[in-house]
Design a protein around this motif. Structure first.
Motif, mmCIF file in Angstrom:
data_model
loop_
_atom_site.group_PDB
_atom_site.id
_atom_site.type_symbol
_atom_site.label_atom_id
_atom_site.label_comp_id
_atom_site.label_asym_id
_atom_site.label_seq_id
_atom_site.Cartn_x
_atom_site.Cartn_y
_atom_site.Cartn_z
ATOM 1 N N ARG A 132 -4.057 13.613 7.715
ATOM 2 C CA ARG A 132 -3.270 14.835 7.122
ATOM 3 C C ARG A 132 -4.118 16.115 7.874
ATOM 4 O O ARG A 132 -3.563 17.087 8.140
ATOM 5 N N ALA A 151 -6.377 8.535 5.862
ATOM 6 C CA ALA A 151 -5.067 9.314 5.410
ATOM 7 C C ALA A 151 -5.641 10.828 5.437
ATOM 8 O O ALA A 151 -4.968 11.703 5.778
ATOM 9 N N ASP A 180 -12.327 4.573 -0.102
ATOM 10 C CA ASP A 180 -11.639 3.480 0.488
ATOM 11 C C ASP A 180 -11.201 3.900 1.822
ATOM 12 O O ASP A 180 -10.725 4.956 2.187
ATOM 13 N N ALA A 235 -8.823 3.376 3.768
ATOM 14 C CA ALA A 235 -7.325 3.700 3.922
ATOM 15 C C ALA A 235 -7.174 5.274 3.545
ATOM 16 O O ALA A 235 -6.714 6.088 4.198
ATOM 17 N N VAL A 236 -8.111 5.620 2.478
ATOM 18 C CA VAL A 236 -8.102 7.125 2.256
ATOM 19 C C VAL A 236 -8.759 7.875 3.350
ATOM 20 O O VAL A 236 -8.195 9.057 3.521
ATOM 21 N N ILE A 257 -3.762 3.707 7.911
ATOM 22 C CA ILE A 257 -2.545 4.315 7.871
ATOM 23 C C ILE A 257 -1.722 4.432 9.066
ATOM 24 O O ILE A 257 -2.315 4.550 10.161
ATOM 25 N N ALA A 313 0.727 5.328 0.040
ATOM 26 C CA ALA A 313 -0.251 6.601 0.319
ATOM 27 C C ALA A 313 0.654 7.780 0.132
ATOM 28 O O ALA A 313 1.786 7.884 0.747
ATOM 29 N N LEU A 359 -4.233 7.172 -3.057
ATOM 30 C CA LEU A 359 -3.597 5.779 -2.402
ATOM 31 C C LEU A 359 -3.728 4.687 -3.571
ATOM 32 O O LEU A 359 -4.466 4.737 -4.546
ATOM 33 N N LEU A 362 0.434 11.817 0.877
ATOM 34 C CA LEU A 362 -0.155 13.135 1.510
ATOM 35 C C LEU A 362 0.495 14.367 1.264
ATOM 36 O O LEU A 362 1.678 14.403 1.420
ATOM 37 N N ARG A 368 -2.784 0.282 -4.205
ATOM 38 C CA ARG A 368 -2.325 -0.831 -3.590
ATOM 39 C C ARG A 368 -1.850 -1.949 -5.035
ATOM 40 O O ARG A 368 -2.674 -1.792 -5.893
ATOM 41 N N VAL A 421 -4.786 13.391 -1.088
ATOM 42 C CA VAL A 421 -4.369 12.113 -0.796
ATOM 43 C C VAL A 421 -4.576 11.151 -1.868
ATOM 44 O O VAL A 421 -5.615 11.133 -2.625
ATOM 45 N N GLN A 450 0.715 -1.198 0.183
ATOM 46 C CA GLN A 450 -0.043 0.043 0.002
ATOM 47 C C GLN A 450 0.943 1.151 -0.095
ATOM 48 O O GLN A 450 1.742 1.437 0.797
#
Length: 357
Positions: free
Chosen positions: A330, A326, A320, A322-323, A161, A82, A134, A84, A136, A132, A80
């Motif tokens: 941030r 993030a 998502d 994970a977004v 994250i 990411a 992201l 930022l 994978r 952001v 993954q």
């Protein structure tokens, strides 16, 4: 232990560092040569995009579980990546995502090609607040004839994250989400202190979850208390979603933050004081709450500000997870607030209907 590659990107000399970190992460989970090359290309473009559109920023590379389907149907671990930034945002995102649109000094692939070759790719950008991005990349699952198998999706998605203190190689935080039948358990552990010893404690909690995901949160925390006695100990929060009954059970020990969003707004979920592996409370009740199509669960370690609250701009369940994590990291960080610990955010959301197979 939880290995994380945290690479600041403020000039073109760091683009190579990001590529090397992606290759290291791919090797960490045993990706083949072709998939490693994909991860390296995507990481390079993310770093170049940071310089072009964000004025620099941060790339976080981690290895995570790709999804939560029925046992045996998953795609295995993924790299993954990411990116930022607190920049001006991408003014024309559709153009930036067009296949073949190249950022300056890049390999000529652009974000559109990254979206095509990565197994998952998503960009969230807001004018004046930053971006952001992201991605994978995982090992492609294939049948005996060599054909790529279709993806399988669970009714919910988990993502996170993890940022080690001072860009250390290992984070003292760890999170994981494991499915056992119709029950999905999200765990976040914050090892006491930081560094390798803290990472060992939180990693032990994750390993126990993988073996004991069938247990309700209080019983799982009891088992973790025994398993972590030979470590520094950790703050741990556990949330278990029952897909059949559509309710969420939560219990925690220590200072892991937890908030659940529903149609009525955000509700904090409280943990009991203590340290798993050292000081367990005499009673450990769990709370039970309904899980609805608009629910969203956030767990976070104390690397976030102690009084962190969800942002005024709604966190969309369609993002998502994970977004979402993030964006939370941030928007809660600034140069004026020194970070004194590892920072991790883990999110559980329903899977959008159009994402399900």
């Amino acid at each position: 232990m939880t290995r994380v590659w945290d690479v600041p990107v403020h000039d073109s000399t760091r683009v190579r560092d990001v590529r090397v970190a992606a290759e290291d992460a791919a090797g960490h989970i045993g990706l083949g040569r072709d998939r490693t090359a994909v991860a390296a290309l995507v990481a390079t473009e993310l770093a170049t995009n940071l310089l072009k559109h964000g004025g620099g920023g941060q790339i976080l590379i981690d290895t995570v579980d790709a999804d939560l389907p029925e046992p045996g149907a998953g795609r295995g671990p993924a790299v993954q990546m990411a990116a930022l930034d607190h920049g001006p945002g991408i003014a024309d995102l559709p153009t930036a995502l067009r296949d073949g649109f190249s950022t300056s000094s890049s390999l000529g692939a652009g974000l559109g090609t990254c979206r095509r070759i990565a197994d998952h790719f998503e960009v969230h950008t807001v004018p004046g607040r930053g971006t952001v991005a992201l991605a994978r990349v995982h090992a492609a699952r294939r049948d005996r004839a060599g054909h790529r198998l279709p993806e399988a999706h669970a009714p919910v998605r988990a993502g996170g994250i993890n940022i080690p203190l001072a860009a250390a190689a290992y984070s003292g935080d760890a999170w994981a989400c494991v499915r056992s039948g119709d029950r999905i358990t999200l765990l976040l552990a914050d090892g006491l202190g930081h560094g390798p010893a803290a990472s060992k404690a939180s990693g032990a909690a994750v390993e126990q979850l993988r073996q004991l995901a069938h247990l309700p949160p209080p019983e799982l925390l009891g088992a973790l208390h025994t398993a972590l006695r030979d470590t520094r100990g950790a703050a741990v929060a556990v949330a278990r979603l029952d897909l059949a009954t559509e309710h969420l059970d939560f219990a925690g020990i220590g200072n892991i933050g937890a908030r659940l969003r529903s149609a009525e707004g955000w509700r904090p979920l409280l943990s009991r004081p203590g340290i798993v592996g050292a000081h367990r409370p005499a009673r450990l009740p769990q709370c039970r709450l309904p899980w609805t199509p608009d629910s969203l669960l956030v767990l976070h370690s104390d690397g976030l500000p102690s009084r962190w609250t969800p942002p005024p701009v709604d966190l969309a369940s369609s993002w998502d997870p994970a977004v979402t994590a993030a964006v939370i990291v941030r928007d809660s960080s600034s140069a004026a607030r020194p970070v004194r610990d590892d920072t991790t955010v883990a999110v559980l959301t329903p899977t959008p209907q159009d994402h399900r197979s």
